[in-house]
Design a protein around this motif. Structure first.
Motif, PDB file in Angstrom:
ATOM      1  N   PHE A 116      86.256 118.505  40.201  1.00 24.00           N
ATOM      2  CA  PHE A 116      86.962 119.609  40.877  1.00 24.00           C
ATOM      3  C   PHE A 116      86.374 119.723  42.162  1.00 24.00           C
ATOM      4  CE2 PHE A 116      87.481 124.171  41.116  1.00 24.00           C
ATOM      5  CZ  PHE A 116      88.731 124.455  41.158  1.00 24.00           C
ATOM      6  N   TYR A 117      85.305 119.584  42.138  1.00 24.73           N
ATOM      7  CA  TYR A 117      84.401 119.895  43.566  1.00 24.73           C
ATOM      8  C   TYR A 117      84.849 118.825  44.488  1.00 24.73           C
ATOM      9  CZ  TYR A 117      80.381 121.649  46.462  1.00 24.73           C
ATOM     10  OH  TYR A 117      79.705 122.115  47.289  1.00 24.73           O
ATOM     11  N   LYS A 175      81.589 134.087  26.521  1.00 27.96           N
ATOM     12  CA  LYS A 175      81.832 132.615  26.627  1.00 27.96           C
ATOM     13  C   LYS A 175      80.605 131.714  26.009  1.00 27.96           C
ATOM     14  CE  LYS A 175      85.815 132.906  29.137  1.00 27.96           C
ATOM     15  NZ  LYS A 175      86.953 132.551  28.689  1.00 27.96           N
ATOM     16  N   GLY A 176      79.718 132.052  26.341  1.00 34.17           N
ATOM     17  CA  GLY A 176      78.235 131.392  25.877  1.00 34.17           C
ATOM     18  C   GLY A 176      78.067 130.444  26.972  1.00 34.17           C
ATOM     19  N   LEU A 177      76.801 129.679  26.666  1.00 38.90           N
ATOM     20  CA  LEU A 177      76.185 128.972  27.642  1.00 38.90           C
ATOM     21  C   LEU A 177      76.837 127.454  27.644  1.00 38.90           C
ATOM     22  CD1 LEU A 177      73.663 128.955  29.543  1.00 38.90           C
ATOM     23  CD2 LEU A 177      72.416 127.712  27.763  1.00 38.90           C
ATOM     24  N   ARG A 214      79.863 123.516  30.670  1.00 38.28           N
ATOM     25  CA  ARG A 214      81.118 122.531  30.618  1.00 38.28           C
ATOM     26  C   ARG A 214      81.895 122.726  31.605  1.00 38.28           C
ATOM     27  NH1 ARG A 214      81.619 123.964  25.210  1.00 38.28           N
ATOM     28  NH2 ARG A 214      83.383 124.996  25.716  1.00 38.28           N
ATOM     29  N   ASN A 215      82.190 124.125  32.303  1.00 38.47           N
ATOM     30  CA  ASN A 215      83.243 124.423  33.080  1.00 38.47           C
ATOM     31  C   ASN A 215      82.753 124.923  34.750  1.00 38.47           C
ATOM     32  OD1 ASN A 215      85.906 124.768  31.552  1.00 38.47           O
ATOM     33  ND2 ASN A 215      84.190 125.571  29.984  1.00 38.47           N
ATOM     34  N   VAL A 216      81.760 124.973  34.713  1.00 34.51           N
ATOM     35  CA  VAL A 216      81.334 125.709  36.341  1.00 34.51           C
ATOM     36  C   VAL A 216      80.161 124.693  36.528  1.00 34.51           C
ATOM     37  CG1 VAL A 216      82.061 127.814  35.568  1.00 34.51           C
ATOM     38  CG2 VAL A 216      79.692 127.274  35.524  1.00 34.51           C
ATOM     39  N   ILE A 217      79.589 123.530  36.024  1.00 43.39           N
ATOM     40  CA  ILE A 217      78.403 122.919  36.749  1.00 43.39           C
ATOM     41  C   ILE A 217      79.027 121.683  37.141  1.00 43.39           C
ATOM     42  CG2 ILE A 217      76.504 121.814  36.378  1.00 43.39           C
ATOM     43  CD1 ILE A 217      76.084 124.660  36.276  1.00 43.39           C
ATOM     44  N   ALA A 260      73.915 116.470  51.882  1.00 40.06           N
ATOM     45  CA  ALA A 260      72.557 115.955  51.680  1.00 40.06           C
ATOM     46  C   ALA A 260      72.272 116.262  50.237  1.00 40.06           C
ATOM     47  CB  ALA A 260      71.536 116.761  52.393  1.00 40.06           C
ATOM     48  N   GLY A 261      72.778 116.774  49.311  1.00 37.94           N
ATOM     49  CA  GLY A 261      72.542 117.214  48.068  1.00 37.94           C
ATOM     50  C   GLY A 261      73.494 116.170  47.173  1.00 37.94           C
ATOM     51  N   PHE A 262      73.827 115.376  47.704  1.00 40.46           N
ATOM     52  CA  PHE A 262      74.988 114.458  46.838  1.00 40.46           C
ATOM     53  C   PHE A 262      74.313 114.168  45.561  1.00 40.46           C
ATOM     54  CE2 PHE A 262      76.247 109.807  46.224  1.00 40.46           C
ATOM     55  CZ  PHE A 262      77.470 110.004  45.867  1.00 40.46           C
ATOM     56  N   MET A 263      75.072 114.407  44.457  1.00 40.56           N
ATOM     57  CA  MET A 263      74.652 114.082  43.274  1.00 40.56           C
ATOM     58  C   MET A 263      73.881 115.107  42.394  1.00 40.56           C
ATOM     59  SD  MET A 263      76.563 111.324  42.284  1.00 40.56           S
ATOM     60  CE  MET A 263      75.831 110.806  40.914  1.00 40.56           C
ATOM     61  N   ARG A 264      73.621 116.073  43.202  1.00 46.77           N
ATOM     62  CA  ARG A 264      72.665 117.131  42.462  1.00 46.77           C
ATOM     63  C   ARG A 264      73.621 117.956  41.781  1.00 46.77           C
ATOM     64  NH1 ARG A 264      68.035 119.909  42.887  1.00 46.77           N
ATOM     65  NH2 ARG A 264      67.664 118.706  44.808  1.00 46.77           N
ATOM     66  N   ALA A 265      73.360 118.608  40.524  1.00 46.02           N
ATOM     67  CA  ALA A 265      74.251 119.561  39.640  1.00 46.02           C
ATOM     68  C   ALA A 265      74.097 120.725  40.090  1.00 46.02           C
ATOM     69  CB  ALA A 265      73.946 119.123  38.361  1.00 46.02           C
ATOM     70  N   VAL A 266      75.197 121.404  40.509  1.00 42.75           N
ATOM     71  CA  VAL A 266      75.039 122.785  40.914  1.00 42.75           C
ATOM     72  C   VAL A 266      76.254 123.512  40.390  1.00 42.75           C
ATOM     73  CG1 VAL A 266      74.128 121.800  43.175  1.00 42.75           C
ATOM     74  CG2 VAL A 266      76.860 122.113  42.908  1.00 42.75           C
ATOM     75  N   TYR A 267      75.996 124.992  40.802  1.00 47.13           N
ATOM     76  CA  TYR A 267      77.018 126.020  40.378  1.00 47.13           C
ATOM     77  C   TYR A 267      77.643 126.228  41.755  1.00 47.13           C
ATOM     78  CZ  TYR A 267      79.383 130.533  39.536  1.00 47.13           C
ATOM     79  OH  TYR A 267      80.232 131.569  39.698  1.00 47.13           O
ATOM     80  N   PRO A 268      78.981 125.660  41.982  1.00 48.60           N
ATOM     81  CA  PRO A 268      79.476 125.684  43.547  1.00 48.60           C
ATOM     82  C   PRO A 268      79.571 127.101  43.911  1.00 48.60           C
ATOM     83  CG  PRO A 268      80.760 124.219  42.254  1.00 48.60           C
ATOM     84  CD  PRO A 268      79.717 124.839  41.154  1.00 48.60           C
TER      85      PRO A 268
END
Length: 449
Positions: free
Chosen positions: A2-3, A225-227, A232-235, A243-251
């Motif tokens: 999605f990102y 919703k729960g953790l 699953r849906n926003v990370i 620069a942060g390529f491949m870092r797991a984020v909340y956009p």
């Protein structure tokens, strides 16, 4: 994915934004006869609205160049005094005359919740005349290389403690919204360790200390919703070429979408009015719209580990008010706080942090003496009005200054060696508000209305 789709859409619209810019310039050219017609103004307005609605907004500047100190306007310079991969500590250095009494230092901990620290520009500006102001300038996780490691809620607390050490023990701390929980945790840990750098005063403003009280739509969403749903849906992973390529984020764009959906009709009306202001030539109203949305639409990504740990700790498990919050295998105990004055500030109409959620800190900090605690509810303001706007400047900021000055001087007096003459008290300081009788089982707190 999605990102990545978001990035592709942004890139695909690039030629159209360029075309809109060219068209706008064409219909704003004073040599073009259409410029002075209704059709020309409408075309220029539509092109600007399209370009602004589809662009990515970069980090704004604080833009604070001067402030008024003791009736004299002096220059202000931003200087980075502390830095880590995910945060810079910025000092707004005032060019005050030598020999003038020192104003109390305050560490303003900005929210790490999607917007940049510049959202607190008005907060900084209101505090500068009476304080040496330092602010946490959080870094967009999208711009931090994966090699710099992770950043979670424990790291956030460690950052706050490290900054307090760097600034010394005479620095009061102000937490706006989201930082209220980690700041309260940091001060609790410092008191428990008998840290000599504990702040004289701690001010918590519109913070979700106990979200079980007056839950809002934000609180209910997390509980429903729960953790696992959030994981699953926003990370997502930062796409190339950031620069942060491949870092797991909340956009940040997801957070912005959530905020805007809560008041979508208001935002749509604001953009329609902006379009009409441009057609009518109402430059002042159009510029106010630009200033607000240049700030509001500038968002940053949060690390996945920080976001998920915060959602779980603060909004799902309510770990702090239930005495279950941990910091690096050490239980966070607010009742350990004895030597730090506490002021809580809430907004009557706050739809993000419900009434009473911040005031709950008084119940947790049960060992703070009555003369070192106060609570204030600002009538007629929502979440944003707690830390910005005319009510903040005229009603809230003076109370914060009085509270900080009072307890800064009390700390200095306690630390003064016996026999040493007392320094002349600053004229701004006022006694703490009287303590009212207990009501409804609440802790004895000073209510200033």
């Amino acid at each position: 994915m999605f990102y990545h789709l978001y990035e592709l859409n942004h890139a695909a619209l690039g030629p159209f934004r360029a075309a809109a810019d060219v068209t706008k310039l064409y219909f704003q050219n004073p040599l073009n006869p259409f410029t002075h017609t209704h059709i020309g103004r409408s075309m220029a307005a539509a092109c600007e609205l399209f370009e602004r609605s589809t662009r990515r907004y970069g980090k704004p500047d604080f833009g604070i160049k001067t402030t008024l100190v003791g009736g004299t306007r002096v220059p202000v310079t931003e200087r980075v005094v502390w830095e880590r991969p995910f945060c810079r500590l910025v000092h707004f250095e005032r060019a005050i005359p030598e020999g003038r009494r020192r104003d109390p230092k305050v560490l303003l901990v900005a929210p790490m919740s999607g917007h940049y620290a510049t959202l607190l520009r008005g907060t900084v500006d209101a505090l500068l005349p009476r304080h040496e102001v330092y602010i946490t300038d959080w870094v967009d996780a999208r711009m931090v290389p994966l090699a710099e490691g992770s950043f979670d809620l424990d790291d956030y607390i460690d950052y706050v403690i490290s900054m307090m050490h760097a600034l010394g023990g005479e620095t009061s701390v102000i937490a706006v919204c989201q930082p209220s929980v980690p700041v309260l945790a940091a001060v609790s840990v410092m008191e428990k360790r008998e840290d000599p750098y504990i702040p004289p005063a701690m001010i918590l403003m519109g913070g979700p200390i106990d979200t079980r009280i007056s839950p809002t739509a934000v609180n209910n969403l997390a509980a429903e919703k729960g953790l696992d749903w959030f994981r699953r849906n926003v990370i997502m992973q930062v796409p190339f070429p950031h620069a942060g390529f491949m870092r797991a984020v909340y956009p940040g764009f997801l957070q912005l979408g959530g905020f805007m959906s809560m008041n979508l009709d208001r935002h749509m009306t604001a953009h329609k009015d902006f379009y009409l202001h441009l057609i009518k030539g109402d430059g002042d109203s159009a510029e106010k719209h630009r200033d607000f949305y240049d700030e509001y639409l500038a968002v940053m990504d949060l690390t996945a580990e920080f976001y998920l740990q915060t959602v779980d700790t603060v909004f799902i498990r309510h770990a702090l008010p239930q005495g279950q919050m941990m910091h690096r295998h050490e239980r966070v105990d607010p009742s350990a706080i004895r030597n730090v004055a506490l002021l809580t500030v809430e907004g009557e109409l706050d739809d993000i942090t419900g009434m009473g959620q911040t005031q709950a800190a008084h119940r947790l900090c049960s060992n703070i003496p009555d003369d070192r605690r106060a609570d204030y509810v600002q009538q007629g303001v929502g979440h944003y009005g707690v830390f910005n706007g005319s009510r903040f400047r005229s009603e809230i900021a003076p109370r914060i200054t009085d509270f900080v000055l009072t307890h800064h001087q009390a700390r200095a007096k306690a630390a003064r060696p016996a026999g040493r003459p007392a320094a002349k008290a600053a004229p701004e300081a006022v006694p703490a508000a009287p303590t009212p009788p207990k009501r409804g089982g609440r802790p004895p707190i000073s209510l200033v209305r």
